[in-house]
Design a protein around this motif. Sequence first.
Motif, PDB file in Angstrom:
ATOM      1  N   SER A  86      79.561 -17.148  55.212  1.00 22.58           N
ATOM      2  CA  SER A  86      80.277 -18.324  54.735  1.00 22.58           C
ATOM      3  C   SER A  86      79.479 -19.115  53.711  1.00 22.58           C
ATOM      4  O   SER A  86      80.034 -19.600  52.720  1.00 22.58           O
ATOM      5  N   GLU A  87      78.169 -19.235  53.926  1.00 19.18           N
ATOM      6  CA  GLU A  87      77.349 -20.121  53.109  1.00 19.18           C
ATOM      7  C   GLU A  87      76.387 -19.383  52.191  1.00 19.18           C
ATOM      8  O   GLU A  87      75.555 -20.015  51.535  1.00 19.18           O
ATOM      9  N   GLY A  88      76.489 -18.066  52.117  1.00 20.45           N
ATOM     10  CA  GLY A  88      75.520 -17.296  51.340  1.00 20.45           C
ATOM     11  C   GLY A  88      75.861 -17.090  49.888  1.00 20.45           C
ATOM     12  O   GLY A  88      75.135 -16.374  49.176  1.00 20.45           O
ATOM     13  N   GLY A  89      76.956 -17.680  49.404  1.00 18.53           N
ATOM     14  CA  GLY A  89      77.322 -17.518  48.006  1.00 18.53           C
ATOM     15  C   GLY A  89      77.854 -16.142  47.654  1.00 18.53           C
ATOM     16  O   GLY A  89      77.682 -15.681  46.519  1.00 18.53           O
ATOM     17  N   PHE A  90      78.521 -15.490  48.592  1.00 18.86           N
ATOM     18  CA  PHE A  90      79.049 -14.141  48.362  1.00 18.86           C
ATOM     19  C   PHE A  90      80.419 -14.203  47.703  1.00 18.86           C
ATOM     20  O   PHE A  90      81.198 -15.134  47.917  1.00 18.86           O
ATOM     21  N   ALA A  91      80.714 -13.171  46.928  1.00 21.04           N
ATOM     22  CA  ALA A  91      82.024 -13.079  46.282  1.00 21.04           C
ATOM     23  C   ALA A  91      83.084 -12.608  47.263  1.00 21.04           C
ATOM     24  O   ALA A  91      84.266 -12.931  47.107  1.00 21.04           O
ATOM     25  N   ALA A  92      82.682 -11.831  48.249  1.00 14.84           N
ATOM     26  CA  ALA A  92      83.607 -11.329  49.267  1.00 14.84           C
ATOM     27  C   ALA A  92      82.865 -11.179  50.585  1.00 14.84           C
ATOM     28  O   ALA A  92      81.652 -10.965  50.606  1.00 14.84           O
ATOM     29  N   ALA A  93      83.584 -11.315  51.695  1.00 17.27           N
ATOM     30  CA  ALA A  93      82.996 -11.165  53.026  1.00 17.27           C
ATOM     31  C   ALA A  93      83.949 -10.372  53.901  1.00 17.27           C
ATOM     32  O   ALA A  93      85.153 -10.639  53.918  1.00 17.27           O
ATOM     33  N   ALA A  94      83.413  -9.410  54.626  1.00 16.39           N
ATOM     34  CA  ALA A  94      84.230  -8.531  55.453  1.00 16.39           C
ATOM     35  C   ALA A  94      83.769  -8.578  56.905  1.00 16.39           C
ATOM     36  O   ALA A  94      82.754  -7.968  57.250  1.00 16.39           O
ATOM     37  N   PRO A  95      84.470  -9.300  57.783  1.00 16.86           N
ATOM     38  CA  PRO A  95      84.176  -9.211  59.218  1.00 16.86           C
ATOM     39  C   PRO A  95      84.651  -7.858  59.758  1.00 16.86           C
ATOM     40  O   PRO A  95      85.802  -7.484  59.565  1.00 16.86           O
ATOM     41  N   LEU A 266      58.793 -21.773  78.365  1.00 16.10           N
ATOM     42  CA  LEU A 266      59.662 -22.767  77.739  1.00 16.10           C
ATOM     43  C   LEU A 266      58.869 -24.000  77.303  1.00 16.10           C
ATOM     44  O   LEU A 266      59.172 -24.613  76.278  1.00 16.10           O
ATOM     45  N   GLU A 267      57.844 -24.361  78.081  1.00 12.72           N
ATOM     46  CA  GLU A 267      57.020 -25.500  77.700  1.00 12.72           C
ATOM     47  C   GLU A 267      56.310 -25.247  76.384  1.00 12.72           C
ATOM     48  O   GLU A 267      56.170 -26.141  75.548  1.00 12.72           O
ATOM     49  N   GLU A 268      55.840 -24.045  76.181  1.00  7.37           N
ATOM     50  CA  GLU A 268      55.147 -23.711  74.938  1.00  7.37           C
ATOM     51  C   GLU A 268      56.105 -23.605  73.767  1.00  7.37           C
ATOM     52  O   GLU A 268      55.800 -24.035  72.655  1.00  7.37           O
ATOM     53  N   LEU A 269      57.268 -23.038  73.994  1.00  4.40           N
ATOM     54  CA  LEU A 269      58.216 -22.819  72.909  1.00  4.40           C
ATOM     55  C   LEU A 269      58.959 -24.084  72.510  1.00  4.40           C
ATOM     56  O   LEU A 269      59.395 -24.224  71.366  1.00  4.40           O
ATOM     57  N   GLY A 270      59.140 -24.990  73.456  1.00  9.38           N
ATOM     58  CA  GLY A 270      59.888 -26.201  73.160  1.00  9.38           C
ATOM     59  C   GLY A 270      61.388 -25.982  73.278  1.00  9.38           C
ATOM     60  O   GLY A 270      61.858 -24.928  73.720  1.00  9.38           O
ATOM     61  N   ALA A 271      62.147 -26.979  72.861  1.00  4.83           N
ATOM     62  CA  ALA A 271      63.607 -26.924  72.986  1.00  4.83           C
ATOM     63  C   ALA A 271      64.185 -25.827  72.085  1.00  4.83           C
ATOM     64  O   ALA A 271      63.670 -25.572  71.001  1.00  4.83           O
ATOM     65  N   PRO A 272      65.255 -25.165  72.519  1.00  6.38           N
ATOM     66  CA  PRO A 272      65.882 -24.128  71.683  1.00  6.38           C
ATOM     67  C   PRO A 272      66.578 -24.741  70.478  1.00  6.38           C
ATOM     68  O   PRO A 272      66.832 -25.954  70.433  1.00  6.38           O
ATOM     69  N   GLN A 273      66.882 -23.907  69.506  1.00  8.94           N
ATOM     70  CA  GLN A 273      67.601 -24.377  68.330  1.00  8.94           C
ATOM     71  C   GLN A 273      69.012 -24.813  68.720  1.00  8.94           C
ATOM     72  O   GLN A 273      69.625 -24.252  69.617  1.00  8.94           O
ATOM     73  N   ARG A 274      69.520 -25.808  68.017  1.00 13.46           N
ATOM     74  CA  ARG A 274      70.875 -26.265  68.265  1.00 13.46           C
ATOM     75  C   ARG A 274      71.872 -25.254  67.717  1.00 13.46           C
ATOM     76  O   ARG A 274      71.565 -24.494  66.800  1.00 13.46           O
ATOM     77  N   PRO A 275      73.093 -25.213  68.268  1.00 13.88           N
ATOM     78  CA  PRO A 275      74.108 -24.283  67.761  1.00 13.88           C
ATOM     79  C   PRO A 275      74.375 -24.520  66.280  1.00 13.88           C
ATOM     80  O   PRO A 275      74.338 -25.657  65.794  1.00 13.88           O
ATOM     81  N   VAL A 276      74.629 -23.440  65.561  1.00 17.86           N
ATOM     82  CA  VAL A 276      74.917 -23.572  64.132  1.00 17.86           C
ATOM     83  C   VAL A 276      76.347 -24.085  63.954  1.00 17.86           C
ATOM     84  O   VAL A 276      77.175 -23.978  64.857  1.00 17.86           O
ATOM     85  N   PRO A 277      76.652 -24.665  62.808  1.00 14.20           N
ATOM     86  CA  PRO A 277      77.987 -25.246  62.597  1.00 14.20           C
ATOM     87  C   PRO A 277      79.101 -24.215  62.676  1.00 14.20           C
ATOM     88  O   PRO A 277      78.893 -23.010  62.474  1.00 14.20           O
ATOM     89  N   THR A 278      80.294 -24.691  62.948  1.00 20.73           N
ATOM     90  CA  THR A 278      81.480 -23.833  62.988  1.00 20.73           C
ATOM     91  C   THR A 278      81.833 -23.369  61.578  1.00 20.73           C
ATOM     92  O   THR A 278      81.755 -24.141  60.622  1.00 20.73           O
ATOM     93  N   VAL A 279      82.201 -22.111  61.464  1.00 22.76           N
ATOM     94  CA  VAL A 279      82.609 -21.559  60.177  1.00 22.76           C
ATOM     95  C   VAL A 279      84.010 -22.076  59.855  1.00 22.76           C
ATOM     96  O   VAL A 279      84.959 -21.880  60.635  1.00 22.76           O
ATOM     97  N   ARG A 280      84.145 -22.706  58.713  1.00 24.19           N
ATOM     98  CA  ARG A 280      85.424 -23.294  58.312  1.00 24.19           C
ATOM     99  C   ARG A 280      85.994 -22.682  57.040  1.00 24.19           C
ATOM    100  O   ARG A 280      87.114 -22.985  56.648  1.00 24.19           O
ATOM    101  N   ARG A 281      85.239 -21.812  56.405  1.00 22.24           N
ATOM    102  CA  ARG A 281      85.731 -21.104  55.239  1.00 22.24           C
ATOM    103  C   ARG A 281      84.973 -19.794  55.109  1.00 22.24           C
ATOM    104  O   ARG A 281      83.821 -19.678  55.549  1.00 22.24           O
ATOM    105  N   LEU A 282      85.631 -18.794  54.526  1.00 17.98           N
ATOM    106  CA  LEU A 282      85.009 -17.505  54.274  1.00 17.98           C
ATOM    107  C   LEU A 282      85.430 -17.018  52.894  1.00 17.98           C
ATOM    108  O   LEU A 282      86.557 -17.301  52.442  1.00 17.98           O
ATOM    109  N   PRO A 283      84.572 -16.280  52.222  1.00 16.20           N
ATOM    110  CA  PRO A 283      84.979 -15.667  50.961  1.00 16.20           C
ATOM    111  C   PRO A 283      86.143 -14.704  51.200  1.00 16.20           C
ATOM    112  O   PRO A 283      86.391 -14.292  52.347  1.00 16.20           O
ATOM    113  N   PRO A 284      86.858 -14.328  50.177  1.00 15.53           N
ATOM    114  CA  PRO A 284      88.033 -13.457  50.359  1.00 15.53           C
ATOM    115  C   PRO A 284      87.676 -12.114  50.965  1.00 15.53           C
ATOM    116  O   PRO A 284      86.576 -11.604  50.841  1.00 15.53           O
ATOM    117  N   CYS A 285      88.655 -11.554  51.663  1.00 12.07           N
ATOM    118  CA  CYS A 285      88.496 -10.259  52.318  1.00 12.07           C
ATOM    119  C   CYS A 285      89.708  -9.389  51.961  1.00 12.07           C
ATOM    120  O   CYS A 285      90.852  -9.830  52.116  1.00 12.07           O
TER     121      CYS A 285
END
Length: 285
Positions: A86-95, A266-285
């Motif tokens: 979605s965010e990689g600047g691609f001309a087309a994306a195929a799930p 877990l103490e050494e690694l710290g808190a996990p990463q937060r969830p990434v945002p919801t995909v709201r647009r995709l390049p054409p397929c």
Amino acid sequence: EGGDKGALDGAIASKADAQVDIACGGAGASAAAAPSSRPRTSAAAFLGRSGQPQAAPKALPRGPVCVVWLRDDMRLRDNPALLRASEGGFAAAAPVFVHDTGCRSPHPLRGAALIWKHESMTVFCKSLSKLDSCLLVRRGDAVEELLTVISFFLGLAPDCRSLPPGMACTVAFNKRLEPWHRERDVEVAAALRKAGCNVEVLPGNSLYDLEELQPIERWQRWRARVRAEEAEARGLGEDAKARSGKPKDLEHISGFGSYRFFHHALEELGAPQRPVPTVRRLPPC
């Protein structure tokens, strides 16, 4: 077991024929034109049974292509691989979902799990349609099927297995955790890279990467550090073994099965990463 395998093949075949299969040299598809003469067209032009077009082809913009290899992560929310497309600047994306015949899982889908997989794909197709995209479903060896999809989107011959210079394609997928799945993913990634694809493996199915977690090793280092601090506080000489800060041999046997191993990691690694945002647009397929 034979009946379950037949049910899986039937479910995937029905989905592929009726909704989201693309005609890249498959049954009923006409011979592909040469790369120089065949325009890049949308996969939606080839939806239907036996690879017969249902709509006039829609030209895709020229540029880099991203193929998202989906397995058990058919969701728009917190999906790093799909967000990359979605965010990689691609001309087309195929799930893409591939019923991988090369998978060596000792726990294949059976019984009710087959129905849930089919329903999951159906719901996800509807979610993608709201983004003007679609899910491409293939059956066969994952490497061969992914390269077929890539060839289609780049306007190459269906049997092309090496990208020509100047053509860019990224294959993104979320890392799986089971040993047999991880082994298969490494094989597929190596084959795709050999064919000239850029492969990105993203952490999308766990709070922590298992290869970085290392609970036993981290607990050993923590216990040795505490032992050294205690020895120093007691005034033991610097030559005392406890002051070395090195884990004892076979120390991992002590406390086997304890939650403390995991807790210290877990103490050494710290808190996990937060969830990434919801995909709201995709390049054409």
